[in-house]
Design a protein around this motif. Structure first.
Motif, PDB file in Angstrom:
ATOM      1  N   GLY A  47     -29.161  22.442  17.894  1.00  0.00           N
ATOM      2  CA  GLY A  47     -28.964  21.007  17.883  1.00  0.00           C
ATOM      3  C   GLY A  47     -27.586  20.561  17.450  1.00  0.00           C
ATOM      4  O   GLY A  47     -27.398  19.438  16.979  1.00  0.00           O
ATOM      5  N   ARG A  48     -26.602  21.408  17.620  1.00  0.00           N
ATOM      6  CA  ARG A  48     -25.241  21.088  17.178  1.00  0.00           C
ATOM      7  C   ARG A  48     -24.451  20.534  18.361  1.00  0.00           C
ATOM      8  O   ARG A  48     -23.574  21.189  18.938  1.00  0.00           O
ATOM      9  N   ASN A  49     -24.765  19.299  18.720  1.00  0.00           N
ATOM     10  CA  ASN A  49     -24.243  18.702  19.947  1.00  0.00           C
ATOM     11  C   ASN A  49     -22.722  18.620  20.001  1.00  0.00           C
ATOM     12  O   ASN A  49     -22.121  18.872  21.040  1.00  0.00           O
ATOM     13  N   GLU A  50     -22.106  18.243  18.892  1.00  0.00           N
ATOM     14  CA  GLU A  50     -20.651  18.117  18.897  1.00  0.00           C
ATOM     15  C   GLU A  50     -19.976  19.468  19.085  1.00  0.00           C
ATOM     16  O   GLU A  50     -19.003  19.587  19.832  1.00  0.00           O
ATOM     17  N   LEU A  51     -20.520  20.493  18.436  1.00  0.00           N
ATOM     18  CA  LEU A  51     -19.973  21.839  18.615  1.00  0.00           C
ATOM     19  C   LEU A  51     -20.171  22.323  20.046  1.00  0.00           C
ATOM     20  O   LEU A  51     -19.296  22.977  20.612  1.00  0.00           O
ATOM     21  N   ASN A  78     -23.025  19.522  29.894  1.00  0.00           N
ATOM     22  CA  ASN A  78     -22.530  19.411  28.527  1.00  0.00           C
ATOM     23  C   ASN A  78     -21.180  18.708  28.445  1.00  0.00           C
ATOM     24  O   ASN A  78     -20.755  18.271  27.370  1.00  0.00           O
ATOM     25  N   MET A  79     -20.502  18.599  29.584  1.00  0.00           N
ATOM     26  CA  MET A  79     -19.260  17.808  29.643  1.00  0.00           C
ATOM     27  C   MET A  79     -19.556  16.340  29.910  1.00  0.00           C
ATOM     28  O   MET A  79     -18.645  15.531  30.010  1.00  0.00           O
ATOM     29  N   THR A  94     -17.777  23.712  25.055  1.00  0.00           N
ATOM     30  CA  THR A  94     -17.827  23.563  26.513  1.00  0.00           C
ATOM     31  C   THR A  94     -16.480  23.123  27.064  1.00  0.00           C
ATOM     32  O   THR A  94     -15.982  23.672  28.058  1.00  0.00           O
ATOM     33  N   ASN A  95     -15.874  22.122  26.433  1.00  0.00           N
ATOM     34  CA  ASN A  95     -14.569  21.631  26.891  1.00  0.00           C
ATOM     35  C   ASN A  95     -13.504  22.720  26.828  1.00  0.00           C
ATOM     36  O   ASN A  95     -12.684  22.865  27.737  1.00  0.00           O
ATOM     37  N   LYS A  96     -13.524  23.509  25.764  1.00  0.00           N
ATOM     38  CA  LYS A  96     -12.538  24.572  25.591  1.00  0.00           C
ATOM     39  C   LYS A  96     -12.675  25.636  26.680  1.00  0.00           C
ATOM     40  O   LYS A  96     -11.689  26.048  27.305  1.00  0.00           O
ATOM     41  N   ALA A 150     -19.554   9.773  23.881  1.00  0.00           N
ATOM     42  CA  ALA A 150     -19.510  11.193  23.498  1.00  0.00           C
ATOM     43  C   ALA A 150     -18.079  11.669  23.267  1.00  0.00           C
ATOM     44  O   ALA A 150     -17.858  12.837  22.931  1.00  0.00           O
ATOM     45  N   GLY A 151     -17.106  10.783  23.470  1.00  0.00           N
ATOM     46  CA  GLY A 151     -15.712  11.158  23.261  1.00  0.00           C
ATOM     47  C   GLY A 151     -15.046  11.760  24.477  1.00  0.00           C
ATOM     48  O   GLY A 151     -13.906  12.242  24.405  1.00  0.00           O
ATOM     49  N   GLN A 152     -15.738  11.737  25.617  1.00  0.00           N
ATOM     50  CA  GLN A 152     -15.184  12.283  26.850  1.00  0.00           C
ATOM     51  C   GLN A 152     -14.482  11.176  27.642  1.00  0.00           C
ATOM     52  O   GLN A 152     -14.892  10.018  27.603  1.00  0.00           O
ATOM     53  N   SER A 153     -13.448  11.536  28.374  1.00  0.00           N
ATOM     54  CA  SER A 153     -12.850  10.630  29.344  1.00  0.00           C
ATOM     55  C   SER A 153     -13.491  10.924  30.697  1.00  0.00           C
ATOM     56  O   SER A 153     -14.023  12.009  30.921  1.00  0.00           O
TER      57      SER A 153
END
Length: 236
Positions: free
Chosen positions: A32-36, A116-117, A41-43, A143-146
């Motif tokens: 449940g560590r969504n931010e991680l 996840n992105m 995923t982004n990396k 979610a902080g995504q563009s």
């Protein structure tokens, strides 16, 4: 021909190599560590996308990096070729999501990363589903995504700029999100100009000045699609 075969072999071998990373991502999801999960995923996605472009032997020049704001934005770009998504994902230094066709939601391996992105999946022939998906775009920015959109709607496969679909920037106005125009120059030369064969070439990504929609007049908001198109056109 040899480069094209080598590139596709590299593409699928890379998917197999990512199985370990996919397992790690799933374990983070279970905890449940969504931010991680999203950061990881982004990396991984950025490294994957950049490697796909680099394998073509292309030179990628990014201009205007200093113009990128810190907060999530709506990237609006012209669409020249099939390498546009890995170019933006790999070379623009922000976590990015895309609007993707519905079928990719079920594509093995890749769909997990896309979800996840916070990518938005649409059914092109289902107007109501597309409208609902666009109205849900706020979750991407939260979610902080563009988010990247291609208002031409299809690849030009050339250096010509097509018409922008009117209303394609309503997301920015509804969510009060800054708009960043990006001009892509030369990406069609990597594949589309060669009859589908992959070839290295020079590509430029030009990041335009950020448009803060909350500072626009009513007339400017009404003409936002045309304004952004002209800014992208000027850099072509």
């Amino acid at each position: 021909m040899i480069k094209t075969v080598s590139w596709f072999a590299y593409f699928w071998l890379y998917q197999i190599a990512l199985l370990g990373s996919l397992l790690k991502m799933k374990l983070l999801e279970l905890k449940g560590r969504n931010e991680l999960v999203r950061n990881y995923t982004n990396k991984v996605a950025k490294a994957w996308a950049k490697s796909l472009v680099d394998f073509t032997g292309s030179e990628v020049i990014v201009k205007g990096k200093e113009r990128l704001p810190d907060e999530p934005v709506l990237f609006v770009a012209n669409h020249q070729g099939s390498f546009d998504i890995p170019l933006l994902l790999g070379y623009i230094n922000k976590p990015i999501a895309f609007i993707a066709k519905w079928e990719l939601r079920y594509m093995p391996f890749i769909s997990s990363w896309m979800k996840n992105m916070e990518c938005i999946f649409i059914k092109r022939n289902d107007f109501r589903q597309t409208l609902r998906a666009f109205k849900d775009a706020g979750r991407v920015f939260e979610a902080g995504q563009s988010l990247v959109i291609f208002p031409e709607g299809t690849r030009s496969c050339s250096n010509k700029l097509g018409d922008f679909k009117r209303g394609s920037l309503k997301i920015a106005l509804r969510e009060n999100i800054p708009v960043v125009p990006i001009t892509i120059k030369g990406s069609y030369k990597l594949r589309e100009a060669n009859g589908g064969l992959i070839k290295g070439d020079r590509v430029e990504l030009i990041i335009g000045e950020t448009i803060y929609v909350d500072k626009l007049s009513k007339e400017e908001k009404d003409d936002l699609t045309l304004i952004v198109r002209e800014k992208i056109k000027d850099n072509l």
